[in-house]
Design an enzyme around this catalytic site. Structure first.
Site, short mmCIF file in Angstrom:
data_model
loop_
_atom_site.label_atom_id
_atom_site.label_comp_id
_atom_site.label_asym_id
_atom_site.label_seq_id
_atom_site.Cartn_x
_atom_site.Cartn_y
_atom_site.Cartn_z
N THR A 194 41.35 56.55 35.89
CA THR A 194 41.92 56.14 34.60
C THR A 194 41.45 54.72 34.31
O THR A 194 41.92 53.77 34.94
CB THR A 194 43.47 56.19 34.64
OG1 THR A 194 43.87 57.50 35.06
CG2 THR A 194 44.05 55.89 33.27
N LYS A 211 43.85 60.33 28.15
CA LYS A 211 44.61 60.10 29.40
C LYS A 211 45.67 59.01 29.18
O LYS A 211 46.80 59.12 29.68
CB LYS A 211 43.64 59.71 30.52
CG LYS A 211 44.29 59.19 31.78
CD LYS A 211 45.17 60.21 32.46
CE LYS A 211 45.89 59.58 33.65
NZ LYS A 211 46.92 60.44 34.21
N LYS A 269 49.24 49.31 35.03
CA LYS A 269 47.85 49.14 34.53
C LYS A 269 47.58 50.09 33.36
O LYS A 269 47.02 49.70 32.34
CB LYS A 269 46.89 49.39 35.70
CG LYS A 269 45.42 49.49 35.40
CD LYS A 269 44.87 50.90 35.26
CE LYS A 269 44.99 51.79 36.45
NZ LYS A 269 44.40 53.13 36.27
N1 LIG Z 1 48.13 58.76 42.07
C1 LIG Z 1 48.34 59.57 41.01
O1 LIG Z 1 49.32 60.32 40.97
C2 LIG Z 1 47.36 59.57 39.86
C3 LIG Z 1 47.44 60.61 38.94
C4 LIG Z 1 46.50 60.66 37.89
C5 LIG Z 1 45.54 59.66 37.77
N2 LIG Z 1 45.52 58.63 38.67
C6 LIG Z 1 44.48 57.61 38.50
O2 LIG Z 1 43.49 57.93 39.48
C7 LIG Z 1 42.87 56.74 39.97
C8 LIG Z 1 43.04 56.68 41.49
O3 LIG Z 1 44.44 56.64 41.77
P1 LIG Z 1 44.98 56.64 43.28
O4 LIG Z 1 46.45 56.84 43.19
O5 LIG Z 1 44.14 57.52 44.12
O6 LIG Z 1 44.69 55.10 43.66
P2 LIG Z 1 44.57 54.46 45.14
O7 LIG Z 1 45.24 55.30 46.15
O8 LIG Z 1 44.99 53.04 44.98
O9 LIG Z 1 42.98 54.52 45.44
C9 LIG Z 1 42.12 53.67 44.73
C10 LIG Z 1 40.70 53.91 45.20
O10 LIG Z 1 39.85 52.97 44.50
C11 LIG Z 1 39.09 52.25 45.48
N3 LIG Z 1 38.78 50.92 44.96
C12 LIG Z 1 39.63 50.05 44.37
N4 LIG Z 1 38.96 48.93 43.99
C13 LIG Z 1 37.68 49.11 44.37
C14 LIG Z 1 36.50 48.34 44.24
N5 LIG Z 1 36.52 47.13 43.65
N6 LIG Z 1 35.34 48.82 44.74
C15 LIG Z 1 35.33 50.04 45.34
N7 LIG Z 1 36.39 50.84 45.48
C16 LIG Z 1 37.56 50.38 44.98
C17 LIG Z 1 39.97 52.22 46.70
O11 LIG Z 1 39.20 51.90 47.82
P3 LIG Z 1 39.89 51.27 49.15
O12 LIG Z 1 40.36 52.44 49.94
O13 LIG Z 1 38.80 50.51 49.78
O14 LIG Z 1 41.02 50.37 48.68
C18 LIG Z 1 40.50 53.66 46.70
O15 LIG Z 1 39.52 54.54 47.18
C19 LIG Z 1 43.54 55.58 39.22
O16 LIG Z 1 42.75 55.24 38.11
C20 LIG Z 1 44.88 56.17 38.79
O17 LIG Z 1 45.37 55.52 37.62
C21 LIG Z 1 46.39 58.58 39.72
#
Ligand SMILES: NC(=O)c1ccc[n+]([C@@H]2O[C@H](COP(=O)([O-])OP(=O)(O)OC[C@H]3O[C@@H](n4cnc5c(N)ncnc54)[C@H](OP(=O)(O)O)[C@@H]3O)[C@@H](O)[C@H]2O)c1
Length: 292
Positions: free
Chosen positions: A92, A167, A235
């Site tokens: 997102t 989204k 965010k």
């Molecule tokens: N969680 C949900 O229920 C959900 C549902 C729908 C959509 N989303 C969206 O999906 C996306 C991922 O969500 P999530 O919950 O999986 O987040 P998360 O658990 O915080 O994972 C974030 C990912 O991004 C990587 N990352 C962050 N900054 C980075 C950078 N500068 N360079 C390279 N990699 C980087 C992290 O790597 P590291 O492991 O190294 O930190 C990790 O792999 C977000 O945009 C969120 O808004 C989430």
């Protein structure tokens, strides 16, 4: 078709696992390499860098925290991508980042879709997410079989940025629902109704929804795993309200939800599930009774 997947966080790990389960030829990369261990343990190759991931992939998928992370990772992927490569960002990020990355992809001869998802970790595990895509329709159709391994519904909404904008529209409803659940539980608690009874009544009422179904533990169990952090939901509300600001829309409900999320972050709950807003409001009700 060789698929490269970058970003193995709460969502990315179960999504990449589904691709492996589907027998696709998969390579993964994550900034923090240890998060790839569960996939490495079942024999999925782990690339040492985004460039190495891109060099060996026909389709590249990313699931990263936000627009900044997506810009950084795509600027490392695209110079190394193969001719005719298709990029799909499922993070997102908002439409500005999506359009910027699409333009950079075009400069490198790659096709690109923004294709964020609705649903959470449980739906990611089951492959029952919904994806909303922006970009050329023929690219969407070409990559749709891969998207179908991750999602039940794939919706093409228009040119680059359209999926990212949709989204944000979905997430203002999720954040508003979160705020409404918090307020309903607080009101019920004030009447002496237990959180579980109140929640189950909401989930059986006219406002029953898939969200209320899969979020039950997050609202009621103190030890429920984090699915979506308060920081990431905050965010998304920032992105949505910024987009609304450019369009001259006020969005009072989304503005109130953003304030609750920001308060929760400021109170130390940035890394907690965003359902913590309900617990914080209920604690407020209890404390109000204790001091009255
Ligand atoms: N969680 C949900 O229920 C959900 C549902 C729908 C959509 N989303 C969206 O999906 C996306 C991922 O969500 P999530 O919950 O999986 O987040 P998360 O658990 O915080 O994972 C974030 C990912 O991004 C990587 N990352 C962050 N900054 C980075 C950078 N500068 N360079 C390279 N990699 C980087 C992290 O790597 P590291 O492991 O190294 O930190 C990790 O792999 C977000 O945009 C969120 O808004 C989430």
């Amino acid at each position: 078709m060789r698929v490269g997947f970058a970003g193995l966080g709460h969502m990315g790990l179960p999504m990449a696992t589904r691709l492996a389960d589907h027998g696709l030829t998969l390579t993964v990369w994550n900034r923090t390499a240890s998060r790839a261990a569960p996939l490495a343990a079942r024999g999925v190759p782990v690339a040492g860098s985004p460039a190495a991931l891109a060099a060996g992939s026909d389709v590249l998928i990313t699931m990263l925290a936000d627009g900044q992370a997506a810009r950084e990772v795509w600027s490392a992927l695209l110079p190394a991508c193969r001719p005719g490569c298709t990029g799909v960002d499922m993070s997102t990020t908002g439409p500005s980042a999506a359009r910027e990355i699409a333009a950079e992809a075009a400069r490198h001869g790659a096709d690109f879709l923004d294709a964020p998802v609705s649903g959470s970790t449980a739906l990611a595990e089951q492959g029952t997410l919904t994806t909303m895509a922006g970009g050329p329709a023929e690219v969407f159709e070409r990559v749709r079989p891969v998207l179908a391994a991750l999602t039940t519904r794939q919706v093409h909404l228009g040119p680059a940025g359209a999926g990212a904008a949709m989204k944000l529209a979905v997430n203002i409803m999720i954040a508003a629902t979160n705020q409404a659940v918090a307020e309903a539980l607080a009101l019920a608690a004030d009447a002496g109704i237990t959180p579980a009874s109140a929640y189950d009544t909401l989930a059986a009422s006219a406002v029953a929804s898939p969200f209320l179904g899969y979020k039950r533990d997050a609202y009621l169990a103190d030890d429920a795993p984090v699915a979506f952090t308060t920081a990431l939901m905050a965010k998304d509300l920032e992105l949505a309200l910024s987009l609304a600001g450019h369009a001259g829309l006020a969005l009072p409900v989304a503005t109130a939800a953003r304030r609750s999320l920001a308060d929760a972050c400021a109170a130390g709950y940035a890394d907690a599930d965003f359902a913590c807003v309900a617990r914080l409001l209920r604690v407020g009700v209890r404390d109000a009774h204790a001091t009255s």
